[in-house]
Design an enzyme around this catalytic site. Structure first.
Site, PDB file in Angstrom:
ATOM      1  N   LYS A  13     -32.635  -7.349  -9.552  1.00 12.56           N
ATOM      2  CA  LYS A  13     -32.401  -7.563  -8.118  1.00 12.56           C
ATOM      3  C   LYS A  13     -30.935  -7.845  -7.811  1.00 12.56           C
ATOM      4  O   LYS A  13     -30.391  -7.315  -6.858  1.00 12.56           O
ATOM      5  CB  LYS A  13     -33.215  -8.757  -7.594  1.00 12.56           C
ATOM      6  CG  LYS A  13     -34.710  -8.581  -7.610  1.00 12.56           C
ATOM      7  CD  LYS A  13     -35.394  -9.712  -6.848  1.00 12.56           C
ATOM      8  CE  LYS A  13     -35.076 -11.096  -7.390  1.00 12.56           C
ATOM      9  NZ  LYS A  13     -35.629 -11.380  -8.729  1.00 12.56           N
ATOM     10  N   ARG A  86     -39.891 -16.401  -1.827  1.00 10.47           N
ATOM     11  CA  ARG A  86     -40.472 -16.501  -3.158  1.00 10.47           C
ATOM     12  C   ARG A  86     -41.852 -17.134  -3.130  1.00 10.47           C
ATOM     13  O   ARG A  86     -42.488 -17.235  -4.165  1.00 10.47           O
ATOM     14  CB  ARG A  86     -39.559 -17.383  -4.021  1.00 10.47           C
ATOM     15  CG  ARG A  86     -38.890 -16.682  -5.171  1.00 10.47           C
ATOM     16  CD  ARG A  86     -38.071 -17.739  -5.885  1.00 10.47           C
ATOM     17  NE  ARG A  86     -37.573 -17.332  -7.151  1.00 10.47           N
ATOM     18  CZ  ARG A  86     -36.397 -16.727  -7.356  1.00 10.47           C
ATOM     19  NH1 ARG A  86     -35.633 -16.424  -6.350  1.00 10.47           N
ATOM     20  NH2 ARG A  86     -36.010 -16.436  -8.568  1.00 10.47           N
ATOM     21  N   ARG A 125     -28.279 -11.231 -21.034  1.00  9.41           N
ATOM     22  CA  ARG A 125     -27.374 -11.026 -19.906  1.00  9.41           C
ATOM     23  C   ARG A 125     -26.306 -12.113 -19.803  1.00  9.41           C
ATOM     24  O   ARG A 125     -26.499 -13.247 -20.204  1.00  9.41           O
ATOM     25  CB  ARG A 125     -28.138 -10.843 -18.599  1.00  9.41           C
ATOM     26  CG  ARG A 125     -28.689 -12.069 -17.967  1.00  9.41           C
ATOM     27  CD  ARG A 125     -29.327 -11.680 -16.629  1.00  9.41           C
ATOM     28  NE  ARG A 125     -30.006 -12.825 -16.056  1.00  9.41           N
ATOM     29  CZ  ARG A 125     -30.656 -12.781 -14.916  1.00  9.41           C
ATOM     30  NH1 ARG A 125     -30.739 -11.659 -14.230  1.00  9.41           N
ATOM     31  NH2 ARG A 125     -31.233 -13.871 -14.445  1.00  9.41           N
ATOM     32  N   ARG A 158     -26.303 -17.791 -18.124  1.00 10.84           N
ATOM     33  CA  ARG A 158     -26.842 -18.754 -17.162  1.00 10.84           C
ATOM     34  C   ARG A 158     -27.668 -19.815 -17.881  1.00 10.84           C
ATOM     35  O   ARG A 158     -28.368 -19.509 -18.824  1.00 10.84           O
ATOM     36  CB  ARG A 158     -27.738 -18.027 -16.152  1.00 10.84           C
ATOM     37  CG  ARG A 158     -27.047 -17.764 -14.838  1.00 10.84           C
ATOM     38  CD  ARG A 158     -27.838 -16.852 -13.969  1.00 10.84           C
ATOM     39  NE  ARG A 158     -29.214 -17.307 -13.733  1.00 10.84           N
ATOM     40  CZ  ARG A 158     -30.052 -16.687 -12.916  1.00 10.84           C
ATOM     41  NH1 ARG A 158     -29.657 -15.621 -12.259  1.00 10.84           N
ATOM     42  NH2 ARG A 158     -31.271 -17.134 -12.736  1.00 10.84           N
ATOM     43  N   ARG A 169     -40.042 -19.294 -15.766  1.00 12.33           N
ATOM     44  CA  ARG A 169     -39.756 -18.607 -14.503  1.00 12.33           C
ATOM     45  C   ARG A 169     -40.719 -17.449 -14.269  1.00 12.33           C
ATOM     46  O   ARG A 169     -41.127 -17.178 -13.148  1.00 12.33           O
ATOM     47  CB  ARG A 169     -38.302 -18.125 -14.484  1.00 12.33           C
ATOM     48  CG  ARG A 169     -37.325 -19.277 -14.244  1.00 12.33           C
ATOM     49  CD  ARG A 169     -35.943 -18.967 -14.761  1.00 12.33           C
ATOM     50  NE  ARG A 169     -35.324 -17.853 -14.076  1.00 12.33           N
ATOM     51  CZ  ARG A 169     -34.335 -17.125 -14.580  1.00 12.33           C
ATOM     52  NH1 ARG A 169     -33.875 -17.383 -15.785  1.00 12.33           N
ATOM     53  NH2 ARG A 169     -33.815 -16.148 -13.882  1.00 12.33           N
TER      54      ARG A 169
HETATM   55  P1  ADP Z   1     -34.054 -14.920 -10.919  1.00  7.31           P
HETATM   56  O1  ADP Z   1     -34.573 -14.036  -9.835  1.00  7.31           O
HETATM   57  O2  ADP Z   1     -33.388 -14.161 -11.996  1.00  7.31           O
HETATM   58  O3  ADP Z   1     -35.079 -15.884 -11.444  1.00  7.31           O
HETATM   59  P2  ADP Z   1     -32.371 -16.421  -9.020  1.00  7.31           P
HETATM   60  O4  ADP Z   1     -30.913 -16.515  -9.207  1.00  7.31           O
HETATM   61  O5  ADP Z   1     -32.890 -15.660  -7.869  1.00  7.31           O
HETATM   62  O6  ADP Z   1     -32.924 -15.891 -10.414  1.00  7.31           O
HETATM   63  O7  ADP Z   1     -32.985 -17.909  -8.927  1.00  7.31           O
HETATM   64  C1  ADP Z   1     -32.658 -18.916  -9.841  1.00  7.31           C
HETATM   65  C2  ADP Z   1     -33.381 -20.226  -9.509  1.00  7.31           C
HETATM   66  O8  ADP Z   1     -32.990 -20.675  -8.194  1.00  7.31           O
HETATM   67  C3  ADP Z   1     -34.904 -20.158  -9.444  1.00  7.31           C
HETATM   68  O9  ADP Z   1     -35.497 -20.278 -10.708  1.00  7.31           O
HETATM   69  C4  ADP Z   1     -35.219 -21.343  -8.522  1.00  7.31           C
HETATM   70  O10 ADP Z   1     -35.128 -22.577  -9.210  1.00  7.31           O
HETATM   71  C5  ADP Z   1     -34.073 -21.304  -7.520  1.00  7.31           C
HETATM   72  N1  ADP Z   1     -34.426 -20.467  -6.329  1.00  7.31           N
HETATM   73  C6  ADP Z   1     -33.782 -19.330  -5.923  1.00  7.31           C
HETATM   74  N2  ADP Z   1     -34.353 -18.810  -4.820  1.00  7.31           N
HETATM   75  C7  ADP Z   1     -35.392 -19.630  -4.518  1.00  7.31           C
HETATM   76  C8  ADP Z   1     -36.386 -19.628  -3.505  1.00  7.31           C
HETATM   77  N3  ADP Z   1     -36.448 -18.650  -2.569  1.00  7.31           N
HETATM   78  N4  ADP Z   1     -37.305 -20.615  -3.502  1.00  7.31           N
HETATM   79  C9  ADP Z   1     -37.286 -21.589  -4.427  1.00  7.31           C
HETATM   80  N5  ADP Z   1     -36.386 -21.659  -5.421  1.00  7.31           N
HETATM   81  C10 ADP Z   1     -35.437 -20.696  -5.478  1.00  7.31           C
END
Ligand code: ADP
Ligand code: ZN
Length: 217
Positions: A13, A86, A125, A158, A169
């Site tokens: 994404k 999410r 990554r 990360r 996750r």
């Molecule tokens: P990925 O999609 O690779 O898991 P992101 O960078 O989108 O990584 O998200 C990393 C972390 O940020 C998530 O595991 C969560 O803890 C937090 N996070 C991001 N977006 C949201 C969201 N919409 N709702 C709740 N937590 C979020």
């Protein structure tokens, strides 16, 4: 144009969103990036959310929704949401926000990815600590190990890309985020792209769909 990109962690994404946002002149709103920036800057919000990101669990809906609402207000000429919504609650909050402003979601794009491939992709990554450029030690290595091709910055993994956190996750995704696919399929223009293909192929298919969304406006 307002777009949402859905997909499990590691589906690509972030990479695809950056390309699409640039191509169509959209604001790229990536909630994970926004949280990581807050944590790096040690703001009050950053301190509040740090433990959630570290453990691979979701930040509470109220906190995320408030942050996104602020961002959408600044981006009236179109946006691409990456990592939000999410949960169903977040999706409903977004619908409510948009409705009150007479705005709509033009298209939801779902990057479908074989989750078995995800783990390998994520633990390899890396990203540039200075400019955010994304790399992968296997599929997209930098010319010089550990250094960014674009700016010479240091490449980092990360905190939440360790194997146990990635697994967490993915479980959170299955439980809370996967239901959004059915939700958006029934309520909005929805298109699916196979994320297991080479990056350029994925981009090409996404672009074809976004072009359709543009024409439909
Ligand atoms: P990925 O999609 O690779 O898991 P992101 O960078 O989108 O990584 O998200 C990393 C972390 O940020 C998530 O595991 C969560 O803890 C937090 N996070 C991001 N977006 C949201 C969201 N919409 N709702 C709740 N937590 C979020
Ligand atoms: Zn860089």
């Amino acid at each position: 144009m307002n777009l949402i990109l859905l997909g499990c962690p590691g589906a690509g994404k972030g990479t695809q969103s950056k390309l699409l946002a640039q191509r169509y002149g959209l604001a790229h709103i990536a909630t994970g990036d926004l949280f990581r920036a807050q944590i790096a800057q040690k703001t009050a919000l950053g301190q509040k959310v740090e433990s959630y990101l570290k453990s691979g669990t979701l930040v509470p809906d109220s906190i995320v929704v408030e942050m996104v609402a602020g961002k959408l207000g600044e981006c009236s000429s179109g946006w691409l949401l990456d990592g939000f919504p999410r949960t169903l609650e977040q999706a409903q909050a977004l619908d409510k926000m948009l409705k009150s402003e007479g705005k709509t979601i033009d298209m939801v794009l779902y990057l479908n990815m074989d989750e078995k491939a995800v783990l390998a992709r994520m633990t390899t990554r890396r990203s540039c600590a200075s400019c955010g450029e994304l790399y992968n030690t296997i599929s997209k290595p930098p010319t010089t190990e550990g250094k960014c091709d674009k700016c010479g910055g240091e490449l980092k993994q990360r905190d939440d890309d360790q194997e146990t956190t990635v697994k967490k996750r993915l479980m959170v995704y299955e439980d809370l985020t996967r239901p959004l696919i059915a939700y958006y399929r029934s309520e909005h223009a929805f298109n699916e792209v196979n994320g297991n293909q080479p990056m350029e192929k994925v981009t090409g298919e996404l672009v074809a769909f976004v072009d359709q969304a543009k024409v439909a406006r």
